[in-house]
Enzyme design. Structure first.
Site, short mmCIF file in Angstrom:
data_model
loop_
_atom_site.label_atom_id
_atom_site.label_comp_id
_atom_site.label_asym_id
_atom_site.label_seq_id
_atom_site.Cartn_x
_atom_site.Cartn_y
_atom_site.Cartn_z
N LYS A 74 -1.22 55.80 74.18
CA LYS A 74 -0.65 56.76 74.88
C LYS A 74 0.75 57.38 74.70
O LYS A 74 1.63 56.50 74.06
CB LYS A 74 -1.03 56.59 76.22
CG LYS A 74 -2.61 56.70 76.59
CD LYS A 74 -3.15 57.48 77.74
CE LYS A 74 -4.29 57.73 77.74
NZ LYS A 74 -5.31 57.66 79.24
N ARG B 227 -9.57 50.47 78.53
CA ARG B 227 -10.04 51.51 77.37
C ARG B 227 -9.32 51.42 76.23
O ARG B 227 -7.86 51.75 76.49
CB ARG B 227 -10.31 52.79 78.07
CG ARG B 227 -10.87 54.00 77.49
CD ARG B 227 -10.87 55.16 78.23
NE ARG B 227 -11.47 56.42 77.46
CZ ARG B 227 -11.05 57.08 76.56
NH1 ARG B 227 -9.57 56.89 76.24
NH2 ARG B 227 -11.30 57.82 75.91
C1 9MG Z 1 -11.28 60.20 78.11
N1 9MG Z 1 -9.97 59.53 78.61
C2 9MG Z 1 -8.75 59.58 78.00
N2 9MG Z 1 -7.75 58.67 78.50
C3 9MG Z 1 -8.65 58.11 79.57
C4 9MG Z 1 -8.12 57.44 80.60
O1 9MG Z 1 -7.01 56.77 80.63
N3 9MG Z 1 -9.13 56.67 81.50
C5 9MG Z 1 -10.41 57.20 81.44
N4 9MG Z 1 -11.26 56.90 82.38
N5 9MG Z 1 -10.76 58.13 80.44
C6 9MG Z 1 -9.92 58.68 79.79
#
Ligand code: 9MG
Length: 377
Positions: A323, A357
């Site tokens: 990010k 994730r």
């Molecule tokens: C789709 N997406 C992109 N970033 C995300 C994040 O931090 N959490 C979740 N649940 N989905 C995300």
């Protein structure tokens, strides 16, 4: 009764709380939790005061006219002690405190089982314009190959998304998103038993994905974008990721602002949990939404205080991979953010995240491997 854990990070936070509640807080509480209890009725207040008299467990500084109490609960709230409290919401509060200090909740929701340690959600973007791997997995074959590779590398969940959620991304029609997502979910399910989450805000897409074998709805709007999404989640009784986002992807990074980012997200979770439970949705995963309408300092505050959210008694998911806050802090392009991502994952795990994730699954698996080993001794 509403209850909120407040982490006392240091002298500045103590001063802030002293001013807000008009109380005196000893520096002894630095690095500990206080609890803000509100909407207490007279009966509940009486029980609390009795507990305060009878036991050293709870100390109350203030019962304000607004009905808010700032309380310090000692960390050793024993289960046997909880049993002796009359069966009220206060008891529920103490049970949550107990959980909070002992461990994260680890639900076993059938195919999604969080009992055995943190899980890896591998990202599969089937979009032409995704922020970090845009366009690479547009064909079904390529997407499938990548999903199976992530599974082999250690992902327990594959998160399939057909609409880019990067700041400024354009909205995609339901038909277009459906065309991208449904065949990929179907192809993965035909070849593998891996858990599949569908990253969508649209109920039609979620329903089609669930019909083709998906297990989880990952809705970055917290199931608020599409009025039919809650009904789909309730009908399928599937786990849902309830993510916090301030604004919407097109504009969310235009000067986001919070007085207290943790408080705002916490209250959002409380409200949404109530609303979803009233609709019969039981399997809720909380996600503070790193990067979704947040400044760098907001993302860092969330990571540092993540364990506050454990008080809500729901599993926590964190997505920090690649990010922009990592890029801005380290001055790195999106392809060069692996080490920053892994460090962020580790901090999230330390704060109680049970699902992370990620883009780079193999590296995340090593991070979890070392992290969980340190818990064993
Ligand atoms: C789709 N997406 C992109 N970033 C995300 C994040 O931090 N959490 C979740 N649940 N989905 C995300």
């Amino acid at each position: 009764m509403r209850s909120r854990a407040i982490y006392i990070s240091g002298p500045a936070r103590i001063t802030e709380l002293q001013n807000r509640f008009n109380v005196t807080i000893s520096p002894f509480y630095s690095g500990r939790f206080l609890f803000e209890l509100s909407s207490l009725d007279a009966e509940q207040e009486k029980i609390l005061l009795d507990i305060d008299r009878l036991s050293p467990v709870l100390r109350i500084w203030e019962t304000s006219t607004k009905g808010t109490i700032l309380a310090a609960v000692h960390e050793a709230v024993a289960a046997s002690y909880i049993e002796r409290i009359p069966d009220t919401e206060i008891r529920d509060f103490f049970s949550r405190v107990h959980h909070f200090y002992s461990a994260s909740v680890k639900p076993d929701w059938g195919r999604l089982n969080l009992v055995d340690g943190p899980l890896i959600m591998g990202i599969l973007n089937v979009t032409p314009d995704s922020f970090s791997d845009g366009g690479k997995f547009l064909s079904v074959d390529k997407a499938l190959e990548h999903a199976l590779q992530m599974e082999a590398d250690g992902a327990q969940i594959i998160d399939v998304g057909g609409e880019s959620t990067r700041p400024g991304a354009r909205l995609v029609s339901a038909d277009e998103e459906l065309d991208r997502v449904a065949p990929v979910v179907k192809a993965i399910r035909e070849k593998s038993d891996v858990l599949i989450s569908v990253d969508t805000r649209k109920s039609i897409v979620a329903k089609a994905a669930l019909d083709n074998g998906a297990d989880i709805i990952n809705d970055i709007s917290g199931l608020r974008f599409d009025p039919d999404m809650e009904a789909v989640a309730a009908e399928y009784d599937c786990p849902v990721v309830l993510m916090h986002m301030k604004g919407e992807p097109g504009t969310m990074q235009n000067n986001p602002w919070y007085d207290d980012v943790m408080r705002e997200i916490y209250l959002f979770f409380e409200d949404r949990i109530d609303a979803l439970q009233n609709k019969g949705i039981r399997k809720i995963i909380l996600d503070p939404g790193i990067g979704f309408g947040k400044r760098i300092e907001d993302n860092l505050t969330i990571l540092r205080n993540l364990k506050d959210f454990r008080f809500l008694n729901r599993p926590i998911l964190v997505g920090a991979s690649r990010k922009s806050f990592i890029g801005k802090i380290l001055n790195k392009n999106v392809d060069d953010r692996l080490y920053g991502s892994l460090t962020s994952h580790l901090i999230a795990l330390e704060g109680g995240a049970q699902i992370i994730r990620v883009h780079e699954v193999g590296a995340a698996k090593d991070t979890i491997g070392i992290y969980t080993s340190t818990r064993l001794f």
